[in-house]
Design a protein around this motif. Structure first.
Motif, PDB file in Angstrom:
ATOM      1  N   MET A   1       0.833  -1.202   0.000  1.00  0.00           N
ATOM      2  CA  MET A   1       0.000   0.000   0.000  1.00  0.00           C
ATOM      3  C   MET A   1       0.871   1.256   0.000  1.00  0.00           C
ATOM      4  O   MET A   1       0.567   2.240  -0.688  1.00  0.00           O
ATOM      5  N   GLY A   2       1.950   1.213   0.764  1.00  0.00           N
ATOM      6  CA  GLY A   2       2.865   2.348   0.792  1.00  0.00           C
ATOM      7  C   GLY A   2       3.500   2.595  -0.559  1.00  0.00           C
ATOM      8  O   GLY A   2       3.676   3.751  -0.979  1.00  0.00           O
TER       9      GLY A   2
ATOM     10  N   ASP B   1       1.023   4.284  -2.792  1.00  0.00           N
ATOM     11  CA  ASP B   1       0.776   5.664  -2.375  1.00  0.00           C
ATOM     12  C   ASP B   1       1.931   6.596  -2.728  1.00  0.00           C
ATOM     13  O   ASP B   1       1.727   7.799  -2.920  1.00  0.00           O
ATOM     14  N   ASN B   2       3.149   6.039  -2.849  1.00  0.00           N
ATOM     15  CA  ASN B   2       4.331   6.884  -3.005  1.00  0.00           C
ATOM     16  C   ASN B   2       5.014   6.789  -4.370  1.00  0.00           C
ATOM     17  O   ASN B   2       5.896   7.603  -4.661  1.00  0.00           O
TER      18      ASN B   2
ATOM     19  N   ALA C   1      -6.615  -0.233  -1.696  1.00  0.00           N
ATOM     20  CA  ALA C   1      -5.597   0.790  -1.960  1.00  0.00           C
ATOM     21  C   ALA C   1      -5.350   0.930  -3.459  1.00  0.00           C
ATOM     22  O   ALA C   1      -5.203   2.046  -3.971  1.00  0.00           O
TER      23      ALA C   1
ATOM     24  N   ASN D   1      -8.260   2.715  -5.168  1.00  0.00           N
ATOM     25  CA  ASN D   1      -8.330   4.136  -4.824  1.00  0.00           C
ATOM     26  C   ASN D   1      -7.099   4.915  -5.284  1.00  0.00           C
ATOM     27  O   ASN D   1      -6.970   6.095  -4.973  1.00  0.00           O
ATOM     28  N   SER D   2      -6.214   4.259  -6.031  1.00  0.00           N
ATOM     29  CA  SER D   2      -4.983   4.894  -6.481  1.00  0.00           C
ATOM     30  C   SER D   2      -5.117   5.367  -7.924  1.00  0.00           C
ATOM     31  O   SER D   2      -6.079   5.040  -8.628  1.00  0.00           O
TER      32      SER D   2
END
Length: 319
Positions: A138-139, A142-143, A235, A238-239
């Motif tokens: 997930m990280g 997100d990054n 995740a 939603n990305s």
């Protein structure tokens, strides 16, 4: 112009019986995340491990070659052939993919030789480490800011924790155990419980109770990993990668789960060999479909990934 080649998220679990999913009609387990993936993609119900043991099954995933070719025939027995490229190396070389691995790898080649980014090698209990696998993936989602596509592997451990259950109280075949779970909550035994290698087996009430308890606990391990898979899948959806990422969900091999009076893997029976296999295309062209006709095995995974990534097949890959 942004690179619109497809990203690939390969979610895999360890030792999952192919029917241990509510989407597949099992009333004894609740798997909302796996069910959602099945609803979004196509489920291949005639899918099998290339070798129903952890390391060789995974070696087939990453080399596209059967165990007789890649050199890894059993857990820890032989090294993977050094001259064979693996999927992580191949996608970097031929597709300039960002290759990322989190969780259980369990192939006799250093993961650092194959993947550019590594988030821990989590090969202990899934109950403890699967949440870390989900959160690291997930990280990454997100990054990640690069334009080039990624190949993200989420290597979950559970329901492999069932091995600790089957080995408790003296080991497999020692049917004494202490449980506060009422027997009314235990699932029924499969119809073939007392038939092994085509022959009837002597009945044993103690064995029946142990296996029904084992099945009950096994489904709880499945539910644990399903929760982590759900967090990761949410995740992704939603990305910014949601509309351009292929999701593949499978298991390295199955589990006896009481069929033929067996637990664990490595046996020449359907419950050890057969695995879940779901593919979600970002355009949802096969949404909610079930394929009972086409046979697939573990080496079809790298063939499919190379196809989606628009890179050549791995050398002499079985396709």
């Amino acid at each position: 112009m942004p690179d619109r080649r497809k990203n690939i998220l390969f979610i895999h679990v360890d030792q999952m019986h192919w029917e241990a999913m509510s989407a597949y009609g099992n009333p004894h387990v609740k798997t909302p995340a796996m069910d959602r993936i099945a609803a979004d993609g196509i489920s291949f119900r005639s899918s099998y491990s290339a070798n129903p043991v952890c390391m060789p099954a995974r070696a087939c995933w990453y080399t596209g070659r059967m165990s007789s070719e890649n050199g890894l025939a059993n857990n820890g027995s032989y090294p993977l052939r050094k001259d064979l490229p693996d999927l992580g190396q191949w996608l970097r070389k031929h597709g300039d993919y960002e290759t990322v691995y989190s969780g259980k790898y369990h192939v006799s080649r250093p993961v650092e030789d194959s993947f550019k980014q590594i988030y821990g090698q989590l090969e202990s209990k899934g109950e403890i480490f699967d949440p870390a696998c989900a959160r690291s993936c997930m990280g990454f989602l997100d990054n990640y800011q690069e334009d080039k596509p990624f190949f993200l592997n989420a290597g979950f451990v559970n329901p492999h924790d069932c091995c600790y259950t089957s080995g408790a109280a003296g080991g497999e075949g020692k049917f004494a155990f202490d449980s506060e779970v009422p027997e009314s909550e235990f699932p029924p035994l499969p119809d073939n419980f007392y038939v092994y290698k085509g022959k009837p087996v002597k009945k044993s009430p103690a064995k029946e109770r142990f296996f029904r308890y084992y099945m009950h606990i096994y489904y709880r391990w499945v539910e644990m990993v399903d929760a982590e898979i759900g967090r990761l899948y949410d995740a992704l959806m939603n990305s910014r990668f949601a509309d351009n990422t292929v999701v593949i969900f499978s298991a390295d091999h199955g589990d006896g789960l009481g069929h033929h009076g067996q637990v664990s893997k490595s046996k020449m029976v359907d419950s050890s060999w057969r695995v879940p296999m779901i593919i979600v295309d970002p355009q949802r062209r096969r949404k909610g479909q079930v394929d009972n006709e086409h046979l697939s095995i573990g080496v079809d995974v790298p063939a499919t990934i190379c196809d989606y990534a628009d890179v050549p097949p791995l050398p002499k890959m079985t396709i």
